[in-house]
Design a protein around this motif. Structure first.
Motif, PDB file in Angstrom:
ATOM      1  N   THR A   7       0.801  -1.224   0.000  1.00 40.36           N
ATOM      2  CA  THR A   7       0.000   0.000   0.000  1.00 40.36           C
ATOM      3  C   THR A   7       0.831   1.271   0.000  1.00 40.36           C
ATOM      4  OG1 THR A   7      -0.135  -0.089   2.398  1.00 40.36           O
ATOM      5  CG2 THR A   7      -1.931  -1.118   1.152  1.00 40.36           C
ATOM      6  N   GLN A   8       2.124   1.153   0.172  1.00 41.48           N
ATOM      7  CA  GLN A   8       2.996   2.326   0.257  1.00 41.48           C
ATOM      8  C   GLN A   8       3.812   2.460  -1.023  1.00 41.48           C
ATOM      9  OE1 GLN A   8       4.822   0.094   3.236  1.00 41.48           O
ATOM     10  NE2 GLN A   8       4.316   1.455   4.926  1.00 41.48           N
ATOM     11  N   PRO A   9       3.404   3.305  -1.955  1.00 37.14           N
ATOM     12  CA  PRO A   9       4.197   3.462  -3.174  1.00 37.14           C
ATOM     13  C   PRO A   9       5.581   4.014  -2.871  1.00 37.14           C
ATOM     14  CG  PRO A   9       2.045   4.489  -3.393  1.00 37.14           C
ATOM     15  CD  PRO A   9       2.200   4.124  -1.957  1.00 37.14           C
ATOM     16  N   ASP A  22       5.036  -2.403   4.293  1.00 36.85           N
ATOM     17  CA  ASP A  22       3.863  -3.260   4.436  1.00 36.85           C
ATOM     18  C   ASP A  22       3.662  -4.194   3.246  1.00 36.85           C
ATOM     19  OD1 ASP A  22       1.854  -0.620   5.981  1.00 36.85           O
ATOM     20  OD2 ASP A  22       3.396  -1.958   6.797  1.00 36.85           O
ATOM     21  N   CYS A  23       3.152  -5.368   3.557  1.00 33.77           N
ATOM     22  CA  CYS A  23       2.789  -6.331   2.520  1.00 33.77           C
ATOM     23  C   CYS A  23       1.643  -7.195   3.029  1.00 33.77           C
ATOM     24  CB  CYS A  23       3.976  -7.223   2.159  1.00 33.77           C
ATOM     25  SG  CYS A  23       3.568  -8.598   1.048  1.00 33.77           S
ATOM     26  N   GLY A 110       5.462  -3.069  -5.372  1.00 31.96           N
ATOM     27  CA  GLY A 110       6.697  -2.487  -4.882  1.00 31.96           C
ATOM     28  C   GLY A 110       6.499  -1.228  -4.063  1.00 31.96           C
ATOM     29  N   THR A 111       7.478  -0.949  -3.209  1.00 33.41           N
ATOM     30  CA  THR A 111       7.546   0.281  -2.410  1.00 33.41           C
ATOM     31  C   THR A 111       8.918   0.890  -2.616  1.00 33.41           C
ATOM     32  OG1 THR A 111       6.026  -0.506  -0.682  1.00 33.41           O
ATOM     33  CG2 THR A 111       7.574   1.245  -0.071  1.00 33.41           C
ATOM     34  N   ARG A 112       8.936   2.165  -2.978  1.00 36.54           N
ATOM     35  CA  ARG A 112      10.222   2.843  -3.150  1.00 36.54           C
ATOM     36  C   ARG A 112      10.622   3.480  -1.827  1.00 36.54           C
ATOM     37  NH1 ARG A 112      13.388   3.781  -7.070  1.00 36.54           N
ATOM     38  NH2 ARG A 112      11.845   3.176  -8.657  1.00 36.54           N
TER      39      ARG A 112
END
Lengths: 117, 115
Positions: A7-9, A22-23, A110-112
């Motif tokens: 949920t966190q780009p 988060d995943c 993915g999360t950057r």
């Protein structure tokens, strides 16, 4: 339907602090595996940590730990003592049995992560 | 070095052309997977081979094909290339056990640019 949700780009963290990425996942199987990969700007995909669905303890690999909450179907990655070199894209992935093909491997979007000095 | 070798690292070609990407899996791994990563699509699973046989198929276009040879190396063939095929193409390999050290190991990728 999304099998893996991150949920966190994008995330920012101060150097030397801890950060949680988060995943959440969706599966009806009892046997599955969860993975986290790091992709720095150079492009390669680097394996970080693995958690099996039957593992009772959370996986740890150096500064990486996986906060596995099976009932909630979440597998959050915790990076302790962030370093500038941790700035990268992080992917959560799941491998689950597939009745026809043997196994199915899916990645989240993915999360950057950006680590600030 | 992950043990999975992909060649070439970079490829620039014109629309309408055909290219072949090559992957050598980590020693002992029987499964090879191909992924496409473009900026707007994330990491997309294309196809999996296990010991020479196709095992799973994802979002692979009909213009694309792959095979795994008896020595377990794999090739991904992309034909009638379009601008939108420009992407990073990853190969990954895995062994039978999920608990193998890296579980699922990626090569360094082939960056394809279609002009």
């Amino acid at each position: 339907a999304q099998k893996i949700t991150q949920t966190q780009p994008g995330m920012f963290v101060q150097e030397k602090e801890a950060v949680t990425l988060d995943c959440t996942y969706d599966t009806s199987d009892q046997s599955y595996g969860l993975f986290w990969y790091k992709q720095p700007s150079s492009g390669e995909m680097i394996f970080l940590i693995y958690q099996g669905s039957y593992d009772e303890q959370n996986a740890t690999e150096g500064r990486y730990s996986l906060n596995f909450q099976k009932a909630r179907k979440s597998a959050n990655l915790v990076i302790s003592a962030s370093q500038l070199g941790d700035s990268a894209m992080y992917f959560c992935a799941m491998r689950e049995p597939d009745p026809y093909y043997g196994q199915n491997f899916v990645f989240g979007p993915g999360t950057r992560l950006s680590v600030l000095p | 070095d992950s043990g999975v070798t992909q060649t070439p690292k970079h490829l620039i070609t014109a629309t309408g052309q055909r290219v072949t990407l090559r992957c050598s899996p980590r020693s002992g791994d029987l499964s090879v997977y191909w992924y496409q990563q473009s900026l707007d699509q994330g990491l997309q699973f294309l196809i999996q081979y296990y010991n020479g046989e196709e095992r799973a198929k994802g979002n692979i276009l009909e213009r694309f094909s792959a095979q795994q040879f008896p020595d377990l190396h794999s090739e991904l063939n992309l034909s009638s290339l379009e601008l939108g095929d420009s992407a990073l193409y990853f190969c990954a390999s895995s062994g039978e056990s999920e608990r193998r050290l890296n579980g699922y190991t990626f090569g360094s990728g082939t960056r394809l640019t279609v002009v």
